[in-house]
Write an enzyme that holds these catalytic residues in place. Structure first.
Site, PDB file in Angstrom:
ATOM      1  N   HIS A  32    -100.892 -20.576 -59.551  1.00 14.10           N
ATOM      2  CA  HIS A  32    -100.020 -19.494 -59.546  1.00 14.10           C
ATOM      3  C   HIS A  32     -99.308 -19.278 -58.322  1.00 14.10           C
ATOM      4  O   HIS A  32     -99.691 -19.557 -57.207  1.00 14.10           O
ATOM      5  CB  HIS A  32    -101.099 -18.242 -59.957  1.00 14.10           C
ATOM      6  CG  HIS A  32    -100.117 -16.959 -60.171  1.00 14.10           C
ATOM      7  ND1 HIS A  32     -99.650 -16.145 -58.961  1.00 14.10           N
ATOM      8  CD2 HIS A  32     -99.831 -16.559 -61.269  1.00 14.10           C
ATOM      9  CE1 HIS A  32     -99.116 -15.312 -59.804  1.00 14.10           C
ATOM     10  NE2 HIS A  32     -98.867 -15.294 -60.963  1.00 14.10           N
ATOM     11  N   GLU A  74     -93.108 -19.676 -64.141  1.00 10.30           N
ATOM     12  CA  GLU A  74     -93.269 -18.435 -63.696  1.00 10.30           C
ATOM     13  C   GLU A  74     -92.328 -18.266 -62.555  1.00 10.30           C
ATOM     14  O   GLU A  74     -92.642 -18.708 -61.231  1.00 10.30           O
ATOM     15  CB  GLU A  74     -94.519 -17.854 -63.431  1.00 10.30           C
ATOM     16  CG  GLU A  74     -95.353 -17.958 -64.574  1.00 10.30           C
ATOM     17  CD  GLU A  74     -96.567 -16.886 -64.293  1.00 10.30           C
ATOM     18  OE1 GLU A  74     -96.580 -15.928 -65.064  1.00 10.30           O
ATOM     19  OE2 GLU A  74     -97.324 -17.083 -63.302  1.00 10.30           O
TER      20      GLU A  74
HETATM   21  P1  PGA Z   1     -95.926  -9.830 -63.758  1.00 13.77           P
HETATM   22  O1  PGA Z   1     -96.808 -10.832 -63.401  1.00 13.77           O
HETATM   23  O2  PGA Z   1     -95.935  -9.735 -65.483  1.00 13.77           O
HETATM   24  O3  PGA Z   1     -96.529  -8.425 -63.288  1.00 13.77           O
HETATM   25  O4  PGA Z   1     -94.429  -9.807 -63.148  1.00 13.77           O
HETATM   26  C1  PGA Z   1     -96.739 -12.203 -63.998  1.00 13.77           C
HETATM   27  C2  PGA Z   1     -97.690 -13.321 -63.297  1.00 13.77           C
HETATM   28  O5  PGA Z   1     -97.990 -13.158 -62.158  1.00 13.77           O
HETATM   29  O6  PGA Z   1     -98.107 -14.065 -63.912  1.00 13.77           O
END
Ligand code: PGA
Length: 265
Positions: free
Chosen positions: A97, A169
């Site tokens: 992540h 992401e």
């Molecule tokens: P968020 O987080 O939807 O709060 O932007 C996404 C993530 O970190 O997977």
């Protein structure tokens, strides 16, 4: 039937009681949904995992850990091993992540070690990739994604690919300061990831689910899921209320059905 994937990372927010209440409520609200059509998952904090696995019925909501060490045991203070997670029935290991990469020095190489460890121990590896704002600005987002995916999957065997999920992401889209990606931009990047997956794994590369994550909420979720290359959503803040999350899941599922029906025509 192609499956839709929707899940949430609870980060360092909910304690044990809050996690259990949330998951019990989410399971009750989504009981009628066909799990062959939609796969729901949640990734609580370590301290809540054991209790959470006692609350959630197997098959209803898959549970994951937010990180995992690659060794089975050893002198690694503060780390959690794959067998420790197996012991409590965890199915998914979230790996790489952006908060791990940016704040805790997770490297592409350690991501690869963790992916192998996850596969060896029977977990599904949810590999998170994404470019920073600076990389986007410099026009090297595609290169960054290709590097992250190729290193994460280095020496992974095609036979294990059904236990690999990828979440795109972009770092600049995540969290309180995040700005959601334009859905078309996200689709382009999913395409880049798909191309690498097909280069690495000619047979099964097209089957790996690629989820979008980063400031997803009810108002933009449909435009993401309607993109041809988006197979699911990985959500932080918006999903932490079970009722709103349930509402989003149902809306997304309808849009998903429309998209997959059009795809078949
Ligand atoms: P968020 O987080 O939807 O709060 O932007 C996404 C993530 O970190 O997977």
């Amino acid at each position: 039937m192609k499956r839709l994937y929707i899940g949430t990372n609870l980060k360092m927010y909910k304690n044990i009681r809050e996690t259990c209440d949330y998951l019990a409520q989410l399971e009750a609200l989504t009981r009628d949904l066909d799990r062959d059509e939609v796969c729901l998952f949640a990734i609580p904090s370590y301290t809540a995992l054991h209790a959470a696995s006692g609350v959630v019925s197997r098959g209803a909501i898959m549970l994951g850990a937010q990180n995992m060490h690659w060794e089975e045991k050893g002198q690694f203070t503060g780390e959690i091993s794959p067998p420790m997670l197996q012991e409590i029935g965890i199915e998914i290991a979230e790996i790489g992540h952006s908060e791990r990469r940016q704040l805790f020095g997770e490297s592409a190489e350690t991501v690869n070690k963790k992916v192998h460890a996850a596969l060896r121990h029977g977990f599904t590896a949810l590999i998170c990739v994404g470019e920073t704002a600076r990389e986007k600005e410099l026009g090297v987002a595609d290169e960054r994604l290709r590097i992250q995916v190729k290193i994460a999957l280095h020496q992974v065997e095609e036979a294990n690919l059904d236990r690999i999920w990828v979440a795109y992401e972009p770092v600049w889209a995540i969290g309180v300061q995040g700005i959601p990606a334009e859905p078309e931009y996200a689709n382009e990047k999913h395409q880049v990831i798909r191309t690498v997956l097909k280069e690495l794994f000619p047979q099964k590369g097209r089957e790996v689910p690629i989820l979008y994550g980063g400031s997803v909420h009810l108002a933009n979720a449909l435009s993401f899921i309607s993109q041809p290359e988006v197979d699911g959503l990985f959500i932080g803040r918006f999903a932490w209320n079970a009722e709103s999350f349930n509402e989003l899941i149902r809306a997304v599922l309808l849009a998903w059905r429309t998209k997959t029906a059009i795809g078949k025509e």
